[in-house]
Structure formats: structure tokens, C-alpha cells
Motif scaffolding. Structure first.
Motif, PDB file in Angstrom:
ATOM      1  N   HIS A 221       0.826  -1.213   0.000  1.00  0.00           N
ATOM      2  CA  HIS A 221       0.000   0.000   0.000  1.00  0.00           C
ATOM      3  C   HIS A 221       0.857   1.259   0.000  1.00  0.00           C
ATOM      4  O   HIS A 221       0.324   2.358   0.093  1.00  0.00           O
ATOM      5  CB  HIS A 221      -0.922   0.021   1.230  1.00  0.00           C
ATOM      6  CG  HIS A 221      -0.181   0.061   2.524  1.00  0.00           C
ATOM      7  ND1 HIS A 221       0.290  -1.078   3.141  1.00  0.00           N
ATOM      8  CD2 HIS A 221       0.188   1.086   3.325  1.00  0.00           C
ATOM      9  CE1 HIS A 221       0.912  -0.750   4.259  1.00  0.00           C
ATOM     10  NE2 HIS A 221       0.872   0.568   4.386  1.00  0.00           N
ATOM     11  N   ARG A 242      -3.822   4.232  -2.176  1.00  0.00           N
ATOM     12  CA  ARG A 242      -4.113   4.802  -0.865  1.00  0.00           C
ATOM     13  C   ARG A 242      -4.565   6.260  -0.970  1.00  0.00           C
ATOM     14  O   ARG A 242      -4.017   7.046  -1.729  1.00  0.00           O
ATOM     15  CB  ARG A 242      -2.862   4.713   0.007  1.00  0.00           C
ATOM     16  CG  ARG A 242      -2.963   5.401   1.348  1.00  0.00           C
ATOM     17  CD  ARG A 242      -1.725   5.151   2.181  1.00  0.00           C
ATOM     18  NE  ARG A 242      -0.505   5.588   1.523  1.00  0.00           N
ATOM     19  CZ  ARG A 242       0.719   5.333   1.977  1.00  0.00           C
ATOM     20  NH1 ARG A 242       0.886   4.609   3.064  1.00  0.00           N
ATOM     21  NH2 ARG A 242       1.777   5.788   1.330  1.00  0.00           N
ATOM     22  N   ASP A 270      -5.697   3.538   4.780  1.00  0.00           N
ATOM     23  CA  ASP A 270      -4.524   3.443   5.656  1.00  0.00           C
ATOM     24  C   ASP A 270      -4.746   4.249   6.936  1.00  0.00           C
ATOM     25  O   ASP A 270      -5.020   3.690   7.983  1.00  0.00           O
ATOM     26  CB  ASP A 270      -3.272   3.883   4.903  1.00  0.00           C
ATOM     27  CG  ASP A 270      -1.983   3.416   5.585  1.00  0.00           C
ATOM     28  OD1 ASP A 270      -2.059   2.678   6.590  1.00  0.00           O
ATOM     29  OD2 ASP A 270      -0.896   3.783   5.107  1.00  0.00           O
TER      30      ASP A 270
END
Length: 577
Positions: A221, A242, A270
């Protein structure tokens, strides 16, 4: 599912009995063929049992709206919202997020196994599907001063919990590269348990990507460019795009997505504050961004649902088809992602902007240890932040990059003085990281550029990933006052000017989470941000979020720890000069 449940669903599917719920007059999104289905949706026991013409005990008229799969956030730290999982669910369900994969490594760094257990128990009390990845790097690096250390043996028992899907973002790349014993055991335990392994490959070379894939790390990510994304895809990884409150990478990575490789991409947030979750949402915001940037809407919705489910083996999530959970969104505007109703397993949990399910009274009261996490040996004074310098040598300075987790190392001329004091004109401010878990009296001091404050100081106990206190300010007196205020309130965020508190947001649970509602925390955060103008902040970014990542020594280039400046690329501490 037991035998009786299966028979019940089969009878409903075969029309030998009415389905529990039938949704009529909807336009159903087929994320597999990327088209529309004009049929009824039959639901029994919260599971879709048929698409076609059905009779139901309860009929829902979709009134021509589009019905799409519930969104899945592929990687989120719920603690970054600053509210408990129960309140987090209330914030994201109205935006169509029905499933999240969370890594509780924030609270684990403060409170270890007790913190993880608290999050799992809270998660069980909400209709939001909350799955867990176990924190792989507590602390993030061996030299860090976290509140806990989690070895492979500490994590292994959690694989027995049905909510646990695997091992969370493996960020200690040195341990992976060197095949250090405990890291190898963590990787093996996950695989033996039949679980997934998440990656964290910020700024890593292709050789290190090879090593991560050899360790069977499945995704990343931390991708920030098209080229990085394609490199990971060709090595067999999934890529999460993200869009959090600080790291905003979706539009930079989106050009890598095409019709051939789209199934290897999905969305995640996130780290996202509750104010941003309430105002713009979560994955729904990324789906909208992708469509506005030119991505085919069917692909955008697929990235928001099916792809994450496939990555994590959630084989009853991410699509509208028989055998799938009835996690459904009613959407009135496809491109603007206007969600009018959210269903989880056939239960209506949100309408419009409000969660409407029966509220749950938490039985998971935090243990006393979670409420006593700020442990300074004694209140600090200005002398604790004295920073001697040599006026003949340049100073190593952290240059922040607005809305990014990465920083740059720059060099500036030292002032003609024996000690460093913040320079407002040059925007060179003192930054401090104060150990708060074990009363070690350890304070790392440095200089940062980019905040633009004209007076005062800010401080927070949200300081990834070890979550020591971190403060930045224009003078030592206000930095001192800010840190002492955090101890007084048991952790949180504060703004100080001329020694006086302008506003604070208390976070008494591990110094990370509020015991208040999402709406209450949101209002307090709005007040906090309003007060920032009184210390001269005019930047187009969230200074608290930016500050909170300046102590994370696994994101390039230069960060702060309780023992001083850390060069992430060379993976070693460096001197101020």
C-alpha cells in the motif's frame, strides 16, 4: 453455516419457500461482466440466494436505483480515526463501506496483546465486517521505544480468532532481508495457519521486492507512482491505491490501471481522521476520484469491492451473486457515488448520512493499562529541550512534503549561537520526540522545515508507530507546555500559545482513541483546527497528521526518534550536525 441454514437457503433459492427479503426494481451491478442486471435480488439469512423473479416475506422497492456491492477498505488503521471500532463503524457505514481489513498496530505498539484484544472485542459489537491483520513489527524497528514488543509467539494465538486474516504490513525490511529468526517465524506462522501476509515496501529497490515476494508477501500500500505499481504487479503483488488524510497517492498510481491488470488493484485509506471520514468518506471517495479521472465506472466499483475480497480470500464478499453476503449499496448517482442506503448481510444499517442500526453498548471496557499510557517520570521544563549546536557546521533538517509521508533531508547554515532556537523567519522549528511509555527520560531533538507556524506549539501522542509524544513549536516554553498538557489529559492532541492551552482533544484510550462519539470528536477536531490559525498556520495540509508521521523510521528519507534523527535509507541514526 450449519445444515439447517443451508437447507433453508436452498429452499428459498429453489422457490420452495419465500425468501426473507426480495429487492425489486433495482439496476444490479455485475462486477464480473461489467454490465447491468435487471432482476430481483432474493436474500435469506443475510445471504443472496438468487437473482431472478422471487417472492419474499419482505419486499424492498429500489425505485430504479443502482445496487452495487458494499465497499471494502483493504488496509486501515482504525486507531487513526481516533475513535473506537464501534464509533468508526458509524462513520463509514453511511458512505457504503461494509468491510474493512484493519491492522491494530497503533494500539499494539502502546498496549501489546491487550490492545489487540480490545479492538477485536469492540469489532464484534458492530455490523461492520471488521477483519484483522496481526501487527508484524512491534516496534517498527528494533531500536524504537514502543510500549510493547510482540514476538512471533505473542501473535500466534490470535490466528485462532475467526476475524484474523493474516500478518499485517511487514515494514522491517532489514529483518526480512537478513532472514532474522523471529521475522522468519512470523512469516511461517502466517503461512502455516493458511493466512495472508501484507507488505510495506516504501522506497524499496527491485531486489528487495524480490525478497518480499519470496517471503510470500502479497501486496503493498506504499506505492506512490505508476512505475512502482507496475513493478509490483509484474512480480505478482496486489497494489493498494491509498487515499488517507496525509498520504494521497490514488491519482498518481491510477495511470497504472488498465483493462488487463485491473484485478490486481484495489483501494485503501490506511490512516484517516474521523473528521475526514465523516465529511468525504472512505473508499467511496476513491471510487469517485477514479471515475472523475477517467476510469471506467465498472472498474472503479470493482476496485472498491471485488478485488480486495479476492486478495484476502473473502469469497462471500465483493459481488452481487448467489452465495454472496447481502452487503449492498443503493446508489442514486453512479459517478458521484451517492449512497442512499447501506445493507450488511441483508440488514439496513445506514440511510442517507446516518447509521440506523440498533446501537450497541460496549462490553469491552478498556483495561486500566489502556487508560494509563502516558508515563513521564516528571513534568518537563525548558531545559529538557535545550539543543546545543556548533555554529561552524551545517544542521541536518527534516523537510516535510505536504500531504505525503515521505520527507527530505536538507542542510542549512547554523545560526551564530551556542544552542538552537526556532527561527520563524526561516521556518526552522524545533521538533521533539519524548518517550512516554516507561518514563525513560529520553528526548530526541531536531529541526523541521515546512510547518510555517508564527507562534506557539502543537503536540500529540499519535506518533507512528511507537506513539511516543511528538511536539513542534516556535519556542521551548510552549513546547514544554504542550508536552505537559498531554500528560495531564492522558494523551491526545493540543495547541498551545504563550503557555496557554488554546484547545485539546483528549484521547484517553492508549493515547490514541477517544471515549466519546464520532460526532463529538469531530466537533472537537474542528475547534482544534480553527485554533491553528492563532499560531499562524496557513498550510494546505493537516499539521497534526504530518507531525504524527515524522517519528516513523521506516518511511524515507529522514525521521525523528526518541534518540534523535534517523536516516531511513542508510537505516542508521545521524547527528544533528
Amino acid at each position: 453455516m450449519n445444515k439447517e441454514e443451508l437447507v433453508n437457503r436452498l429452499n428459498a433459492s429453489a422457490r420452495r419457500q419465500k425468501a426473507d427479503i426480495v429487492i425489486k426494481n433495482g439496476k444490479i451491478m455485475d462486477v464480473y461482466n461489467q454490465g447491468w442486471i435487471y432482476e430481483d435480488i432474493a436474500i435469506t439469512d443475510g445471504v443472496i440466494v438468487g437473482l431472478g423473479e422471487y417472492e419474499g416475506e419482505n419486499i424492498i422497492d429500489a425505485e430504479g436505483q443502482m445496487i452495487v456491492p458494499g465497499f471494502i477498505d483493504g488496509h486501515v488503521h482504525i486507531e487513526s480515526s481516533m475513535v473506537t471500532p464501534i464509533e468508526f463503524a458509524k462513520a463509514v457505514l453511511p458512505h457504503g463501506v461494509t468491510t474493512v481489513v484493519t491492522d491494530p498496530h497503533e494500539i499494539a505498539n502502546v498496549s501489546g496483546e491487550k490492545g489487540i484484544a480490545f479492538m477485536i472485542e469492540q469489532a464484534r459489537q458492530t455490523p461492520l465486517n471488521i477483519h484483522f491483520m496481526l501487527p508484524s513489527s512491534v516496534p517498527a524497528a528494533s531500536f524504537e521505544r514502543s510500549g510493547a514488543v510482540l514476538k512471533a509467539a505473542d501473535l500466534k494465538p490470535f490466528y485462532e480468532e475467526e476475524e484474523v486474516l493474516g500478518l499485517a504490513e511487514v515494514m522491517d525490511y532489514v529483518s526480512v532481508q537478513q532472514a532474522e529468526e523471529d521475522m522468519v517465524q512470523k512469516l511461517l506462522d502466517a503461512r502455516v495457519a493458511g493466512k495472508r501476509i501484507d507488505g510495506h515496501l516504501a522506497g524499496l529497490s527491485t531486489d528487495l521486492i524480490n525478497i518480499y515476494r519470496t517471503a510470500l508477501v502479497l501486496n503493498d500500500h506504499e506505492v506512490t507512482t505508476k512505475e512502482e505499481a507496475l513493478d509490483r504487479i509484474r512480480r505478482g503483488m496486489y497494489v493498494m491505491m491509498r487515499e488517507g488524510s496525509v498520504a494521497k497517492n490514488t491519482l498518481n498510481v491510477l495511470p497504472a490501471v488498465n483493462e488487463k491488470n485491473a484485478r490486481r488493484f484495489f483501494f485503501c485509506t490506511d490512516d484517516k481522521h474521523v473528521d475526514d471520514l465523516l465529511s468525504e468518506g472512505s473508499v467511496n471517495h476513491q471510487v469517485k476520484m477514479a471515475i472523475q479521472a477517467g476510469l471506467n465506472p465498472f472498474l472503479a466499483y470493482q476496485l472498491g469491492s471485488l478485488n480486495a475480497a479476492e486478495c484476502y480470500g473473502l469469497d462471500t464478499k465483493g459481488a452481487i451473486a448467489p452465495g454472496f453476503d447481502a452487503d449492498l449499496l443503493f446508489v442514486s448517482d453512479l459517478e458521484n457515488v451517492t449512497v442512499t442506503m447501506t445493507m450488511v448481510k441483508g440488514q439496513t444499517v445506514a440511510e442517507g448520512s446516518k447509521a440506523i442500526y440498533q446501537d450497541c453498548a460496549s462490553t469491552a471496557a478498556p483495561e486500566p493499562a489502556l487508560l494509563d499510557s502516558v508515563k513521564l517520570a516528571a513534568p518537563l521544563n525548558k531545559q529538557n529541550f535545550y539543543m546545543p549546536i556548533d555554529s561552524q557546521q551545517q544542521i541536518n533538517v527534516i523537510q516535510i512534503i505536504p500531504n505525503q509521508l515521505e520527507t527530505r533531508l536538507i542542510h542549512v547554515e547554523a545560526p551564530n549561537a551556542r544552542d538552537f532556537e526556532s527561527d520563524i523567519e526561516l521556518d526552522l522549528l524545533k521538533i521533539a520526540v519524548v518517550e512516554r511509555h516507561n518514563g525513560l527520560k529520553e528526548i530526541g531533538l531536531g529541526v523541521v522545515k515546512g510547518f510555517g507556524f508564527k507562534s506557539g506549539a502543537i503536540a500529540t501522542t499519535i506518533s507512528h508507530d511507537s506513539h511516543n509524544m511528538i511536539a513542534v513549536g516556535t519556542n521551548d516554553a510552549d513546547i514544554t507546555a504542550a508536552v505537559n498538557k498531554l500528560q495531564e489529559i492522558g494523551g491526545g492532541l493540543t495547541v498551545i500559545k504563550n503557555g496557554e492551552e488554546l484547545h485539546s482533544v483528549p484521547l484517553p484510550i492508549a493515547g490514541l482513541l477517544s471515549d466519546q462519539s464520532a460526532e463529538q470528536v469531530n466537533q472537537s477536531l474542528l475547534t482544534l483546527h480553527d485554533k491553528l490559525s492563532l499560531i499562524g498556520f496557513t498550510g494546505g495540509f493537516n499539521p497534526f497528521l504530518t507531525l504524527s508521521f515524522l517519528a516513523l523510521p521506516v518511511i524515507p528519507d529522514i525521521k525523528m526518534t526518541t534518540t534523535g534523527l534517523f536516516d531511513v535509507k542508510s537505516f542508521q541514526h545521524i547527528a544533528l550536525q
